[in-house]
Each structure stands twice: as C-alpha cells, then as structure tokens.
Scaffold this motif. Structure first.
Motif, PDB file in Angstrom:
ATOM      1  N   GLU A 154       0.813  -1.213   0.000  1.00 50.67           N
ATOM      2  CA  GLU A 154       0.000   0.000   0.000  1.00 50.67           C
ATOM      3  C   GLU A 154       0.847   1.264   0.000  1.00 50.67           C
ATOM      4  O   GLU A 154       0.303   2.371  -0.126  1.00 50.67           O
ATOM      5  N   PHE A 155       2.167   1.131   0.156  1.00 50.40           N
ATOM      6  CA  PHE A 155       3.054   2.287   0.196  1.00 50.40           C
ATOM      7  C   PHE A 155       4.059   2.190  -0.960  1.00 50.40           C
ATOM      8  O   PHE A 155       4.304   1.108  -1.496  1.00 50.40           O
ATOM      9  N   ALA A 156       4.641   3.322  -1.312  1.00 52.54           N
ATOM     10  CA  ALA A 156       5.558   3.362  -2.458  1.00 52.54           C
ATOM     11  C   ALA A 156       7.014   3.500  -2.047  1.00 52.54           C
ATOM     12  O   ALA A 156       7.862   3.832  -2.869  1.00 52.54           O
ATOM     13  N   TYR A 157       7.328   3.239  -0.788  1.00 45.29           N
ATOM     14  CA  TYR A 157       8.698   3.421  -0.323  1.00 45.29           C
ATOM     15  C   TYR A 157       9.637   2.367  -0.918  1.00 45.29           C
ATOM     16  O   TYR A 157       9.239   1.209  -1.098  1.00 45.29           O
ATOM     17  N   PRO A 158      10.916   2.738  -1.183  1.00 40.24           N
ATOM     18  CA  PRO A 158      11.910   1.730  -1.567  1.00 40.24           C
ATOM     19  C   PRO A 158      12.175   0.769  -0.408  1.00 40.24           C
ATOM     20  O   PRO A 158      12.099   1.151   0.762  1.00 40.24           O
ATOM     21  N   LEU A 159      12.508  -0.472  -0.760  1.00 47.04           N
ATOM     22  CA  LEU A 159      12.751  -1.510   0.244  1.00 47.04           C
ATOM     23  C   LEU A 159      14.133  -2.123   0.016  1.00 47.04           C
ATOM     24  O   LEU A 159      14.579  -2.273  -1.123  1.00 47.04           O
ATOM     25  N   ARG A 160      14.790  -2.489   1.115  1.00 45.64           N
ATOM     26  CA  ARG A 160      16.039  -3.247   1.036  1.00 45.64           C
ATOM     27  C   ARG A 160      15.907  -4.458   1.944  1.00 45.64           C
ATOM     28  O   ARG A 160      15.678  -4.306   3.153  1.00 45.64           O
TER      29      ARG A 160
END
Length: 277
Positions: free
Chosen positions: A183-189
């Motif tokens: 639901e969110f557009a944040y980058p992920l690592r």
C-alpha cells in the motif's frame, strides 16, 4: 700704428657646476613634492586631482563626497571611541524576556525534534498490529528512525536450519507484511544475516551465499504479495553484521535474521544496530 695685443681666452673649468646645481635643485624640488604628497590627506589629494582634470577640460571624477575636514590623530581617536560606544550599546531584549534577567538564568533553548514521517509511523504501527503475537514474543522487531523503518524477523521462524526455503508458517508471515508494504511506495532493502557457524554445502559454500539466498526468497514472496519488484533490492551479509554475540546459543539465534528496511528516502543509510539511539 701700435699692434693690438690679442688676449687669450681663459677656459672656464667650473662650467659643470651650472648643470650640477640645476640637477640638485630639481632633486630638491622632487623630494619636496614627494614629501608634500605623502603627508597630504586623501580629501586634499582628490581636490587636487579634480582641479587638474577640470583645468585640462574634463569633468571631475570623484564619485564620493570630498572630505577636507580635520584628519588629525586626535579626531580619529574620538570617532573610533564613538563607534565603539555604538557597538557596545545594550541591545533591546525581545518581547517576553525581562531586561533585568541575568543571561545565566535564561531558559535553555531546546533543539527542534526531527519530525518522523507520519506514513512510516503508520506503516510500522500496522506491521506491529498484524504480527502482534510475534512482536510480543520477540520473533519480530520493528525499529524506527526519522527516515527509515526496519522490520527484523528471526530466521528460525522462516527457514529450516541451513536452508533458504520458506516454511509454510513463514509464508503467511511474509504475506501479512507484503499486504501492508504493497500500500506504500517506499523503496525496500531486504537483507539476510547468519551466525558465525560455518556452512559448506554444494548449494551454499559459505554463509554469504546462504544469507543472500534467504533474502532472495523473501523478495520473491513479497513480489508475489503485490510489492512492485522495482522497489526492492537485496543483500547478503553472512555473519559480518551481528547484533549480538555469537558465543551463546541465544546470541546466535538473534544474529540469524532477515531484515526488511523501508526507506523514506532512497538516499538514506540506515545505521547499524548498536548505533541507533
């Protein structure tokens, strides 16, 4: 008739004194002019310069007012003392602070607290709500920062020992997390970590390969849950970023983990565990 006696002309041996005297006079005049120029003040010099320019048919070039007043050292000292008095004049106190309050008793200025991204805070709270039971028992931890959020999951509830294949209970855990992250557009690592016990199999020659393969399994599971693949990167650190000591079974269990880092800004670097305040 008497012959006129011709007198011999006398050679003047002092003829050199005339040009020499002229030279000395010119030198004296030169040094007098130099002395006069060196002792004149700037205002008089500009007056002389402008007068010469006007005399030769040009307009005066002085752009600033000509100061021809008293430039004696005593006046300069008086002006300097006046400037110092204007500098040291008491500054009016701002509104709300009493003028007679000593500076040592003024309330200290507190630095402004950094504002945490409200969407990151909402995301972290939702993860903790979805996995409340695992958070309560310590199998899942949520670490917060100003521009990042880290979801730490113990590897023992995700994978069998020495394997990168997710268990069926682990798939439901990752599915819950992916439902929130989608639901969110944040980058992920996504990072994989192991303890320091060596492993050497045909599939995993070292803990590096094992940690990277475990991170990859989580990435694939997140993608299947609706998280866009272009948002994700993965890394395998093996045993080289521990969060606890490897000399006890409990410490090794804590070091075997997968972390999902949500970056509020993709240029933000998340501090290592232990460096967080």
């Amino acid at each position: 008739m008497a012959r006129k006696v011709k007198h011999e002309d006398h050679v003047n041996h002092e003829a050199w004194a005339i040009p020499y005297g002229d030279l000395i006079t010119l030198l004296l005049a030169f040094f007098v002019v130099m002395y006069a120029v060196s002792s004149i003040n700037e205002g008089k010099m500009r007056v002389l310069s402008d007068a010469m320019v006007v005399a030769f048919g040009g307009p005066p070039r002085a752009l600033q007012p000509i100061d021809i007043g008293d430039h004696s050292p005593r006046r300069a000292m008086r002006e300097q003392s006046v400037d110092l008095m204007s500098i040291t004049r008491p500054i009016p106190h701002p509104a709300g602070i009493q003028a007679d309050l000593p500076m040592s008793r003024l309330p200290p200025q507190r630095p402004t607290e950094p504002q945490v991204d409200p969407q990151l805070a909402e995301l972290g709270a939702e993860i903790e709500r979805k996995l409340a039971e695992l958070v309560a028992e310590g199998s899942v931890r949520v670490h917060r920062g100003k521009d990042w959020l880290e979801i730490e999951i113990k590897a023992d509830i995700l994978f069998p020992s020495g394997s990168s294949d997710l268990t069926w209970p682990a798939r439901s855990i990752i599915a819950e997390i992916s439902g929130v992250l989608a639901e969110f557009a944040y980058p992920l690592r996504i990072e994989g970590h192991t303890d320091n016990l060596p492993i050497a199999t045909t599939r995993f020659p070292s803990n590096w390969e094992l940690s990277a393969a475990r991170a990859g399994s989580v990435v694939h599971m997140l993608r299947g849950g609706g998280v866009a693949p272009e948002r994700m990167t993965l890394a395998g650190f093996g045993p080289y970023r521990p969060v606890d000591g490897n000399d006890t079974a409990e410490g090794r269990n804590r070091n075997r983990r997968v972390t999902i880092i949500v970056l509020g800004d993709d240029s933000v670097l998340v501090p290592r565990v232990g460096e967080r305040s």
